[in-house]
Design a protein around this motif. Structure first.
Motif, PDB file in Angstrom:
ATOM      1  N   PRO A 236      -8.220  23.147 -42.615  1.00 53.94           N
ATOM      2  CA  PRO A 236      -8.995  23.645 -43.763  1.00 53.94           C
ATOM      3  C   PRO A 236      -8.109  24.222 -44.867  1.00 53.94           C
ATOM      4  O   PRO A 236      -8.301  23.923 -46.059  1.00 53.94           O
ATOM      5  N   MET A 237      -7.131  25.031 -44.497  1.00 54.78           N
ATOM      6  CA  MET A 237      -6.202  25.616 -45.465  1.00 54.78           C
ATOM      7  C   MET A 237      -5.317  24.538 -46.084  1.00 54.78           C
ATOM      8  O   MET A 237      -5.088  24.509 -47.299  1.00 54.78           O
ATOM      9  N   LEU A 238      -4.820  23.616 -45.245  1.00 54.79           N
ATOM     10  CA  LEU A 238      -3.933  22.567 -45.727  1.00 54.79           C
ATOM     11  C   LEU A 238      -4.657  21.608 -46.663  1.00 54.79           C
ATOM     12  O   LEU A 238      -4.112  21.210 -47.700  1.00 54.79           O
ATOM     13  N   ARG A 239      -5.877  21.242 -46.329  1.00 57.22           N
ATOM     14  CA  ARG A 239      -6.648  20.322 -47.180  1.00 57.22           C
ATOM     15  C   ARG A 239      -6.907  20.928 -48.550  1.00 57.22           C
ATOM     16  O   ARG A 239      -6.810  20.251 -49.584  1.00 57.22           O
ATOM     17  N   LYS A 240      -7.245  22.205 -48.570  1.00 53.56           N
ATOM     18  CA  LYS A 240      -7.483  22.880 -49.859  1.00 53.56           C
ATOM     19  C   LYS A 240      -6.224  22.861 -50.711  1.00 53.56           C
ATOM     20  O   LYS A 240      -6.266  22.573 -51.908  1.00 53.56           O
ATOM     21  N   ASN A 241      -5.075  23.141 -50.085  1.00 58.36           N
ATOM     22  CA  ASN A 241      -3.813  23.152 -50.817  1.00 58.36           C
ATOM     23  C   ASN A 241      -3.415  21.759 -51.294  1.00 58.36           C
ATOM     24  O   ASN A 241      -2.845  21.602 -52.377  1.00 58.36           O
ATOM     25  N   ILE A 242      -3.714  20.748 -50.464  1.00 66.25           N
ATOM     26  CA  ILE A 242      -3.407  19.367 -50.862  1.00 66.25           C
ATOM     27  C   ILE A 242      -4.228  18.974 -52.088  1.00 66.25           C
ATOM     28  O   ILE A 242      -3.692  18.433 -53.075  1.00 66.25           O
ATOM     29  N   LEU A 243      -5.522  19.235 -52.052  1.00 61.78           N
ATOM     30  CA  LEU A 243      -6.388  18.900 -53.187  1.00 61.78           C
ATOM     31  C   LEU A 243      -5.970  19.654 -54.451  1.00 61.78           C
ATOM     32  O   LEU A 243      -5.925  19.089 -55.542  1.00 61.78           O
ATOM     33  N   LYS A 244      -5.680  20.923 -54.285  1.00 62.74           N
ATOM     34  CA  LYS A 244      -5.257  21.737 -55.429  1.00 62.74           C
ATOM     35  C   LYS A 244      -3.967  21.198 -56.027  1.00 62.74           C
ATOM     36  O   LYS A 244      -3.827  21.077 -57.255  1.00 62.74           O
ATOM     37  N   SER A 245      -3.020  20.851 -55.157  1.00 52.81           N
ATOM     38  CA  SER A 245      -1.744  20.312 -55.608  1.00 52.81           C
ATOM     39  C   SER A 245      -1.924  18.986 -56.338  1.00 52.81           C
ATOM     40  O   SER A 245      -1.292  18.737 -57.369  1.00 52.81           O
ATOM     41  N   SER A 260     -10.707   6.336 -50.263  1.00 56.69           N
ATOM     42  CA  SER A 260     -10.181   5.772 -49.015  1.00 56.69           C
ATOM     43  C   SER A 260      -8.758   6.255 -48.732  1.00 56.69           C
ATOM     44  O   SER A 260      -8.402   6.550 -47.580  1.00 56.69           O
ATOM     45  N   ILE A 261      -7.933   6.350 -49.765  1.00 55.17           N
ATOM     46  CA  ILE A 261      -6.555   6.824 -49.595  1.00 55.17           C
ATOM     47  C   ILE A 261      -6.539   8.328 -49.385  1.00 55.17           C
ATOM     48  O   ILE A 261      -5.828   8.848 -48.507  1.00 55.17           O
ATOM     49  N   LEU A 262      -7.356   9.036 -50.162  1.00 61.03           N
ATOM     50  CA  LEU A 262      -7.413  10.495 -50.044  1.00 61.03           C
ATOM     51  C   LEU A 262      -7.899  10.919 -48.660  1.00 61.03           C
ATOM     52  O   LEU A 262      -7.443  11.913 -48.101  1.00 61.03           O
ATOM     53  N   SER A 263      -8.803  10.148 -48.091  1.00 56.85           N
ATOM     54  CA  SER A 263      -9.340  10.447 -46.766  1.00 56.85           C
ATOM     55  C   SER A 263      -8.235  10.439 -45.716  1.00 56.85           C
ATOM     56  O   SER A 263      -8.204  11.292 -44.815  1.00 56.85           O
ATOM     57  N   LYS A 264      -7.313   9.493 -45.832  1.00 56.28           N
ATOM     58  CA  LYS A 264      -6.188   9.431 -44.898  1.00 56.28           C
ATOM     59  C   LYS A 264      -5.227  10.595 -45.122  1.00 56.28           C
ATOM     60  O   LYS A 264      -4.713  11.188 -44.175  1.00 56.28           O
ATOM     61  N   MET A 265      -5.011  10.948 -46.365  1.00 53.54           N
ATOM     62  CA  MET A 265      -4.097  12.042 -46.690  1.00 53.54           C
ATOM     63  C   MET A 265      -4.628  13.381 -46.190  1.00 53.54           C
ATOM     64  O   MET A 265      -3.865  14.250 -45.760  1.00 53.54           O
ATOM     65  N   LEU A 266      -5.941  13.555 -46.218  1.00 60.24           N
ATOM     66  CA  LEU A 266      -6.558  14.807 -45.787  1.00 60.24           C
ATOM     67  C   LEU A 266      -6.888  14.806 -44.290  1.00 60.24           C
ATOM     68  O   LEU A 266      -7.436  15.784 -43.781  1.00 60.24           O
ATOM     69  N   LEU A 267      -6.581  13.708 -43.624  1.00 59.72           N
ATOM     70  CA  LEU A 267      -6.828  13.567 -42.183  1.00 59.72           C
ATOM     71  C   LEU A 267      -8.300  13.796 -41.829  1.00 59.72           C
ATOM     72  O   LEU A 267      -8.622  14.475 -40.839  1.00 59.72           O
ATOM     73  N   HIS A 268      -9.174  13.216 -42.627  1.00 62.75           N
ATOM     74  CA  HIS A 268     -10.597  13.274 -42.317  1.00 62.75           C
ATOM     75  C   HIS A 268     -10.948  12.179 -41.321  1.00 62.75           C
ATOM     76  O   HIS A 268     -10.232  11.174 -41.200  1.00 62.75           O
ATOM     77  N   ASN A 269     -12.076  12.363 -40.628  1.00 67.00           N
ATOM     78  CA  ASN A 269     -12.529  11.352 -39.673  1.00 67.00           C
ATOM     79  C   ASN A 269     -13.101  10.130 -40.382  1.00 67.00           C
ATOM     80  O   ASN A 269     -12.963   9.006 -39.899  1.00 67.00           O
ATOM     81  N   GLU A 270     -13.730  10.363 -41.536  1.00 64.01           N
ATOM     82  CA  GLU A 270     -14.351   9.269 -42.292  1.00 64.01           C
ATOM     83  C   GLU A 270     -14.472   9.672 -43.758  1.00 64.01           C
ATOM     84  O   GLU A 270     -14.458  10.866 -44.091  1.00 64.01           O
ATOM     85  N   PRO A 271     -14.597   8.691 -44.675  1.00 62.74           N
ATOM     86  CA  PRO A 271     -14.630   8.959 -46.110  1.00 62.74           C
ATOM     87  C   PRO A 271     -15.728   9.926 -46.558  1.00 62.74           C
ATOM     88  O   PRO A 271     -15.526  10.680 -47.518  1.00 62.74           O
ATOM     89  N   ARG A 272     -16.884   9.937 -45.875  1.00 63.78           N
ATOM     90  CA  ARG A 272     -17.957  10.830 -46.329  1.00 63.78           C
ATOM     91  C   ARG A 272     -17.559  12.299 -46.204  1.00 63.78           C
ATOM     92  O   ARG A 272     -18.050  13.153 -46.944  1.00 63.78           O
ATOM     93  N   GLU A 273     -16.651  12.601 -45.279  1.00 66.73           N
ATOM     94  CA  GLU A 273     -16.135  13.964 -45.174  1.00 66.73           C
ATOM     95  C   GLU A 273     -15.251  14.296 -46.376  1.00 66.73           C
ATOM     96  O   GLU A 273     -15.259  15.427 -46.871  1.00 66.73           O
TER      97      GLU A 273
END
Length: 322
Positions: A236-245, A260-273
């Protein structure tokens, strides 16, 4: 208080069995009276904890850990939070017995690793539990108490720092505390060509410390399952920092980035997340893309807790007792 040698060869001293039976304090996971396990108890007036007949020697402590993680952990007809509380209490008692007896470093090295892995696993397994059901801070305290002791023992004999257990424990400590300078300082003496896992963990932590979050996606899947468990808790903390960056770096009008690319970078289970996460921080999603805008990103929003699923290739008890 001088260390004493335990002589109790059962998982639970006889006097405790009798006391708990008389007071109806037998846990639901102790239906078999032959498999009751000693509770954790605090020292108090009239309650001495260093009596040899209530202390279990290292061999019994190891067998008790094995029983808890092989048989109790796999119970399916009891809610996991109850299973966790039971195992957590009994593991505390095991560490207490070992401490009172001042067991050797060699004994600690066989007793503590499965306990450490259990707390790492629980951190992920119970991630979505209510704080009244599962205390993540207390769980990680028990994790750190155990793993810091292991690392201290290893640091006293760096000749053993290339073995598999050392590699696992030191790297696990690092990835549990990504970006923590003090933890990195403790890990530096263990760097060697033969400790590839430690080197990867240190590089990831340094990258996080320096705001280079791309390393997370590149290395996450190379880590063992227990390492992934503790990394997931920090997402949760890392994803927020990644998006902010990314909003700072890619900021320009009508700049859209593929979900689709952002989903992999944020390590989500699926794009809707990923879509949910972007919208949570005030970003505009259009179709399968998101507009990365510094002015739109809501830094005041709380971290969004979306659990990353982990697929264990083997039975969890096998992993914990490896």
């Amino acid at each position: 208080m001088l260390p004493v040698e335990g002589i109790c060869m059962e998982m639970c001293p006889k006097e405790e069995i009798m006391m708990r039976k008389s007071k109806k304090l037998v846990h639901q996971l102790e239906c078999n009276p032959l498999k009751m396990v000693k509770c954790f108890s605090r020292s108090a007036a009239g309650n001495s904890l260093n009596k040899p007949h209530i202390l279990r020697p290292p061999s019994v402590l190891r067998n008790t850990v094995s029983y808890l993680l092989n048989e109790v952990l796999t119970v399916k007809n009891v809610p996991f939070n109850i299973v966790y509380d039971f195992i957590d209490d009994r593991l505390n008692s095991i560490r207490q017995d070992a401490t009172i007896q001042a067991v050797s470093n060699q004994d600690w090295m066989t007793i503590l690793p499965p306990i450490i892995r259990f707390h790492a696993y629980a951190a992920h397994k119970c991630y979505e539990y209510d704080v009244n059901t599962f205390d993540p801070f207390l769980n990680m305290k028990h994790f750190h108490d155990s793993i810091f002791k292991i690392v201290k023992i290893l640091s006293e004999d760096l000749g053993e720092s290339t073995n598999e257990l050392c590699s696992e424990m030191v790297s696990l400590l690092i990835v549990t505390n990504l970006g923590d300078y003090n933890v990195l300082q403790q890990a530096l003496p263990f760097i060697s060509k033969k400790n590839a896992l430690i080197k990867v963990a240190i590089l990831l932590s340094l990258s996080i410390m320096n705001g280079n979050f791309g390393q997370l996606f590149e290395t996450y899947h190379t880590f063992p399952a227990m390492h992934q468990c503790v990394i997931c808790v920090q997402l949760p903390m890392l994803r927020k920092n990644i998006l902010k960056s990314m909003c700072m770096g890619f900021n320009c009008k009508n700049n859209y980035f593929p979900i689709s690319i952002l989903s992999k970078m944020l390590l989500h289970n699926e794009p809707r997340e990923t879509i949910k996460e972007c919208q949570h921080y005030g970003l505009t999603v259009v179709g399968d893309k998101v507009e990365l805008s510094k002015s739109s990103f809501n830094n005041e929003a709380d971290e969004l807790h979306l659990k990353k699923e982990i697929k264990f290739k083997v039975n969890i008890s096998t992993i914990l007792n490896t």
